[in-house]
Scaffold this motif. Structure first.
Motif, PDB file in Angstrom:
ATOM      1  N   MET A   1       0.849  -1.181   0.000  1.00  0.00           N
ATOM      2  CA  MET A   1       0.000   0.000   0.000  1.00  0.00           C
ATOM      3  C   MET A   1       0.895   1.244   0.000  1.00  0.00           C
ATOM      4  O   MET A   1       1.799   1.351   0.835  1.00  0.00           O
ATOM      5  N   PRO A   2       0.642   2.182  -0.883  1.00  0.00           N
ATOM      6  CA  PRO A   2       1.484   3.381  -0.930  1.00  0.00           C
ATOM      7  C   PRO A   2       1.258   4.278   0.290  1.00  0.00           C
ATOM      8  O   PRO A   2       0.149   4.362   0.819  1.00  0.00           O
ATOM      9  N   ASP A   3       2.330   4.909   0.720  1.00  0.00           N
ATOM     10  CA  ASP A   3       2.203   5.888   1.793  1.00  0.00           C
ATOM     11  C   ASP A   3       2.215   7.289   1.181  1.00  0.00           C
ATOM     12  O   ASP A   3       2.259   7.450  -0.045  1.00  0.00           O
ATOM     13  N   ALA A   4       2.165   8.301   2.038  1.00  0.00           N
ATOM     14  CA  ALA A   4       2.117   9.693   1.564  1.00  0.00           C
ATOM     15  C   ALA A   4       3.335  10.038   0.711  1.00  0.00           C
ATOM     16  O   ALA A   4       3.215  10.755  -0.292  1.00  0.00           O
ATOM     17  N   VAL A   5       4.498   9.526   1.083  1.00  0.00           N
ATOM     18  CA  VAL A   5       5.717   9.845   0.338  1.00  0.00           C
ATOM     19  C   VAL A   5       5.681   9.206  -1.050  1.00  0.00           C
ATOM     20  O   VAL A   5       6.134   9.810  -2.022  1.00  0.00           O
ATOM     21  N   ASP A   6       5.130   8.011  -1.152  1.00  0.00           N
ATOM     22  CA  ASP A   6       4.977   7.402  -2.472  1.00  0.00           C
ATOM     23  C   ASP A   6       4.133   8.307  -3.376  1.00  0.00           C
ATOM     24  O   ASP A   6       4.434   8.476  -4.562  1.00  0.00           O
ATOM     25  N   LEU A   7       3.084   8.870  -2.819  1.00  0.00           N
ATOM     26  CA  LEU A   7       2.205   9.753  -3.601  1.00  0.00           C
ATOM     27  C   LEU A   7       2.937  11.038  -3.993  1.00  0.00           C
ATOM     28  O   LEU A   7       2.801  11.511  -5.131  1.00  0.00           O
ATOM     29  N   ILE A   8       3.709  11.586  -3.063  1.00  0.00           N
ATOM     30  CA  ILE A   8       4.467  12.810  -3.342  1.00  0.00           C
ATOM     31  C   ILE A   8       5.507  12.570  -4.427  1.00  0.00           C
ATOM     32  O   ILE A   8       5.615  13.331  -5.393  1.00  0.00           O
ATOM     33  N   THR A   9       6.281  11.492  -4.287  1.00  0.00           N
ATOM     34  CA  THR A   9       7.340  11.231  -5.278  1.00  0.00           C
ATOM     35  C   THR A   9       6.753  10.859  -6.638  1.00  0.00           C
ATOM     36  O   THR A   9       7.311  11.212  -7.668  1.00  0.00           O
ATOM     37  N   ALA A  10       5.619  10.171  -6.638  1.00  0.00           N
ATOM     38  CA  ALA A  10       4.968   9.852  -7.918  1.00  0.00           C
ATOM     39  C   ALA A  10       4.539  11.135  -8.627  1.00  0.00           C
ATOM     40  O   ALA A  10       4.697  11.262  -9.857  1.00  0.00           O
ATOM     41  N   ALA A  11       4.013  12.075  -7.861  1.00  0.00           N
ATOM     42  CA  ALA A  11       3.602  13.355  -8.450  1.00  0.00           C
ATOM     43  C   ALA A  11       4.814  14.095  -9.015  1.00  0.00           C
ATOM     44  O   ALA A  11       4.744  14.656 -10.117  1.00  0.00           O
ATOM     45  N   TRP A  12       5.922  14.099  -8.281  1.00  0.00           N
ATOM     46  CA  TRP A  12       7.126  14.749  -8.790  1.00  0.00           C
ATOM     47  C   TRP A  12       7.651  14.052 -10.042  1.00  0.00           C
ATOM     48  O   TRP A  12       8.100  14.704 -10.987  1.00  0.00           O
ATOM     49  N   ARG A  13       7.614  12.740 -10.045  1.00  0.00           N
ATOM     50  CA  ARG A  13       8.089  12.007 -11.226  1.00  0.00           C
ATOM     51  C   ARG A  13       7.220  12.327 -12.454  1.00  0.00           C
ATOM     52  O   ARG A  13       7.716  12.367 -13.567  1.00  0.00           O
ATOM     53  N   GLN A  14       5.942  12.559 -12.208  1.00  0.00           N
ATOM     54  CA  GLN A  14       5.030  12.935 -13.293  1.00  0.00           C
ATOM     55  C   GLN A  14       5.339  14.350 -13.788  1.00  0.00           C
ATOM     56  O   GLN A  14       5.403  14.594 -14.983  1.00  0.00           O
ATOM     57  N   GLN A  15       5.535  15.264 -12.824  1.00  0.00           N
ATOM     58  CA  GLN A  15       5.738  16.664 -13.174  1.00  0.00           C
ATOM     59  C   GLN A  15       7.153  16.964 -13.645  1.00  0.00           C
ATOM     60  O   GLN A  15       7.363  17.827 -14.489  1.00  0.00           O
ATOM     61  N   ARG A  16       8.134  16.279 -13.045  1.00  0.00           N
ATOM     62  CA  ARG A  16       9.548  16.538 -13.369  1.00  0.00           C
ATOM     63  C   ARG A  16      10.293  15.228 -13.567  1.00  0.00           C
ATOM     64  O   ARG A  16      11.122  14.830 -12.736  1.00  0.00           O
ATOM     65  N   SER A  22      14.464  10.198  -5.936  1.00  0.00           N
ATOM     66  CA  SER A  22      14.590   9.050  -5.033  1.00  0.00           C
ATOM     67  C   SER A  22      15.108   9.413  -3.634  1.00  0.00           C
ATOM     68  O   SER A  22      14.686   8.772  -2.657  1.00  0.00           O
ATOM     69  N   PRO A  23      15.980  10.438  -3.464  1.00  0.00           N
ATOM     70  CA  PRO A  23      16.366  10.789  -2.094  1.00  0.00           C
ATOM     71  C   PRO A  23      15.170  11.201  -1.219  1.00  0.00           C
ATOM     72  O   PRO A  23      15.187  11.005  -0.003  1.00  0.00           O
ATOM     73  N   MET A  24      14.129  11.732  -1.846  1.00  0.00           N
ATOM     74  CA  MET A  24      12.926  12.107  -1.090  1.00  0.00           C
ATOM     75  C   MET A  24      12.276  10.900  -0.424  1.00  0.00           C
ATOM     76  O   MET A  24      11.610  11.046   0.610  1.00  0.00           O
ATOM     77  N   GLU A  25      12.452   9.723  -1.034  1.00  0.00           N
ATOM     78  CA  GLU A  25      11.840   8.524  -0.461  1.00  0.00           C
ATOM     79  C   GLU A  25      12.369   8.250   0.943  1.00  0.00           C
ATOM     80  O   GLU A  25      11.672   7.664   1.771  1.00  0.00           O
ATOM     81  N   ILE A  26      13.571   8.700   1.218  1.00  0.00           N
ATOM     82  CA  ILE A  26      14.152   8.539   2.556  1.00  0.00           C
ATOM     83  C   ILE A  26      13.941   9.809   3.379  1.00  0.00           C
ATOM     84  O   ILE A  26      13.393   9.767   4.485  1.00  0.00           O
TER      85      ILE A  26
END
Length: 166
Positions: A1-16, A22-26
């Motif tokens: 199940m994705p957590d909040a950070v997964d959602l944030i990084t997915a949005a960044w990967r989409q936008q940029r 990947s450092p954001m994941e930590i």
């Protein structure tokens, strides 16, 4: 199940997609967990009419097991706050009769901070409760996961030179 950070990084990967986020994941997880845990600790200690920082200072004095007490400077380093902040904290703890300041018999310029009997009793009462609360917060991790996480966090702390408490 994705957590909040997964959602944030997915949005960044989409936008940029040109930026490796990947450092954001930590880092984002450490930051978010720090805030969550800070809230949990504040709530726990508030139920015992104490601030988390108060317990931290009292616990530092208790675990030092030093009959000579600790200097404000040593407490300052352990708490990682300014000298003004530690003075304020010691004033507040002294007003509650949890610590006392005693002139250093070997150095007229120095003052040693000691737990009062009331302060020592409070730490001794709260320590097992605090550890049980930490156990509750880690309940979803098995022993192997805890060991692995502790090792990884230790390595990260060491990489920043956080290897001493005073």
């Amino acid at each position: 199940m994705p957590d909040a950070v997964d959602l944030i990084t997915a949005a960044w990967r989409q936008q940029r997609p040109d930026v490796d986020v990947s450092p954001m994941e930590i880092m984002a997880r450490l930051t978010r967990l720090s805030r969550i845990l800070d809230h949990e600790f504040r709530t726990f200690f508030a139920a015992h009419k104490l601030e988390f920082w108060e317990f931290d200072v009292l616990a530092t004095l208790r675990r030092s097991n030093d009959e000579n007490g600790l200097t404000a400077g040593a407490l300052n380093k352990a708490a990682m706050v300014t000298s003004g902040a530690i003075t304020n904290r010691l004033d507040r703890l002294a007003a509650k009769d949890l610590v006392k300041r005693i002139p250093d018999p070997t150095d007229r310029r120095a003052v040693r901070v000691h737990l009062t009997p009331k302060g020592r009793a409070l730490v001794d009462e709260l320590l097992p409760l605090h550890v049980a609360n930490e156990q509750r917060l880690l309940k979803d991790l098995d022993a192997s996961d805890r060991d692995q996480l502790a090792g990884l966090l230790r390595a990260l702390s060491e990489s920043f030179g956080d290897t001493t408490i005073s």
